[in-house]
Design a protein around this motif. Structure first.
Motif, short mmCIF file in Angstrom:
data_model
loop_
_atom_site.label_atom_id
_atom_site.label_comp_id
_atom_site.label_asym_id
_atom_site.label_seq_id
_atom_site.Cartn_x
_atom_site.Cartn_y
_atom_site.Cartn_z
N ASN A 270 0.82 -1.21 0.00
CA ASN A 270 0.00 0.00 0.00
C ASN A 270 0.86 1.26 0.00
O ASN A 270 0.51 2.27 -0.64
N PHE A 271 1.98 1.21 0.72
CA PHE A 271 2.88 2.36 0.77
C PHE A 271 3.53 2.58 -0.59
O PHE A 271 3.63 3.71 -1.07
N ILE A 272 3.98 1.52 -1.22
CA ILE A 272 4.61 1.63 -2.53
C ILE A 272 3.63 2.22 -3.54
O ILE A 272 3.98 3.12 -4.32
N GLU A 273 2.39 1.75 -3.49
CA GLU A 273 1.36 2.28 -4.40
C GLU A 273 1.13 3.77 -4.16
O GLU A 273 1.01 4.55 -5.11
N GLU B 108 15.11 -3.95 -5.21
CA GLU B 108 13.93 -4.05 -6.07
C GLU B 108 13.00 -2.86 -5.87
O GLU B 108 12.53 -2.26 -6.85
N VAL B 109 12.76 -2.50 -4.61
CA VAL B 109 11.87 -1.37 -4.31
C VAL B 109 12.47 -0.07 -4.83
O VAL B 109 11.78 0.76 -5.45
N ILE B 110 13.76 0.13 -4.58
CA ILE B 110 14.42 1.36 -5.01
C ILE B 110 14.42 1.49 -6.52
O ILE B 110 14.23 2.58 -7.07
N MET C 124 26.60 -1.05 7.10
CA MET C 124 25.25 -0.76 6.65
C MET C 124 25.25 0.35 5.61
O MET C 124 24.40 0.38 4.71
N ILE C 125 26.20 1.26 5.71
CA ILE C 125 26.36 2.31 4.70
C ILE C 125 26.82 1.68 3.38
O ILE C 125 26.31 1.99 2.31
N GLU C 126 27.78 0.78 3.49
CA GLU C 126 28.26 0.06 2.29
C GLU C 126 27.13 -0.75 1.67
O GLU C 126 26.99 -0.81 0.44
N GLY C 127 26.32 -1.36 2.52
CA GLY C 127 25.18 -2.12 2.01
C GLY C 127 24.17 -1.22 1.31
O GLY C 127 23.57 -1.61 0.30
N ALA C 128 23.97 -0.02 1.83
CA ALA C 128 23.04 0.93 1.20
C ALA C 128 23.50 1.30 -0.20
O ALA C 128 22.70 1.44 -1.12
N LYS C 129 24.81 1.44 -0.36
CA LYS C 129 25.36 1.73 -1.69
C LYS C 129 24.98 0.64 -2.68
O LYS C 129 24.60 0.91 -3.82
N ASP C 130 25.03 -0.62 -2.23
CA ASP C 130 24.74 -1.75 -3.12
C ASP C 130 23.27 -1.85 -3.51
O ASP C 130 22.93 -2.55 -4.46
N THR C 131 22.40 -1.18 -2.77
CA THR C 131 20.97 -1.22 -3.10
C THR C 131 20.60 -0.23 -4.20
O THR C 131 19.50 -0.30 -4.75
#
Length: 237
Positions: A76-79, A116-118, A138-145
């Protein structure tokens, strides 16, 4: 310059407590911008206990600065976000019954989902930010998204700062610099206030935007909304 985005959830909470339309959420959003606020943030939750999904649509024509919608990317949020197309969507891993945000994403465990969402939001021209704890991996992981920005979850800093522990800023500064080195923008929010905002701003490299709601609205009860917005802007300069 660090932009000030004002979270108006508390205005919606006050309105909903009596029913009707007082205070008028749309007028408050308009006035905050008139007073100098550089963005409006909302965080609709599934139970609509403060911001209602209808508010997100109604605000679209009111917010002429940056429009930031926060939330857990359930269907619902994505929509909603895809329909409204705000300037920015901030992804927050809230439980359905969470009173307020209390943790950042594990960007490693949830990498595939976030990616996928991004990608969906990017295809609609919406800037994305991921709510994260000040942990370098977690910052490095954010880059990969593929996220455009991170939003540093600042509750720990705020709770330690009030005790006089200014060293609590260190992991935030280090993570902000890492994000910059990785080509990610840096936002921040949660429990930032007039007491700690200037120190935080002065010690965080490349801070693009802060989202402040609970403290700002609480301070405004005593000091007045227009005055408080400008007090934040002064400290952020």
């Amino acid at each position: 310059m660090t932009k000030l985005s004002v979270n108006i959830n508390k205005i919606a909470t006050l309105r909903n407590s009596r029913g009707g339309n007082t205070p008028d959420l749309l007028k408050v959003a308009s006035d905050i911008q008139k007073f100098g606020g550089e963005g409006i943030t909302i965080h609709p939750r599934p139970d609509e206990r403060h911001i209602k999904y209808k508010d997100a649509y109604d605000l679209k024509s009111i917010v002429h600065t940056e429009y930031n919608i926060e939330g857990n990317p359930i269907p619902n949020f994505i929509e909603l976000v895809q329909a409204v197309k705000p300037t920015q969507v901030t992804l927050v891993p809230d439980a359905v019954d969470a009173i307020t945000s209390d943790a950042g994403w594990d960007t490693i465990t949830h990498k595939s989902f976030l990616k996928e969402v991004i990608s969906e939001f990017a295809s609609n021209g919406i800037r994305t930010s991921i709510f994260v704890d000040p942990i370098e991996k977690m910052i490095e992981g954010a880059k990969d998204t593929g996220a455009d920005r991170i939003e540093l979850y600042t509750e720990t800093f705020a709770s330690e700062y009030v005790k006089g522990n200014t060293a609590s800023i260190k992991p935030y500064a280090e993570c902000a610099q890492l994000a910059i080195d990785l080509g990610i923008g840096v936002n921040a929010g949660h429990d930032l206030s007039l007491d700690n905002i200037q120190f935080f701003k002065e010690n965080i490299p490349g801070l693009l935007e802060v989202s402040i709601g609970h403290a700002l609205i609480s301070e405004s009860i005593y000091l007045g909304l227009e005055n408080v917005v400008n007090m934040y802007l002064h400290r952020l300069k």
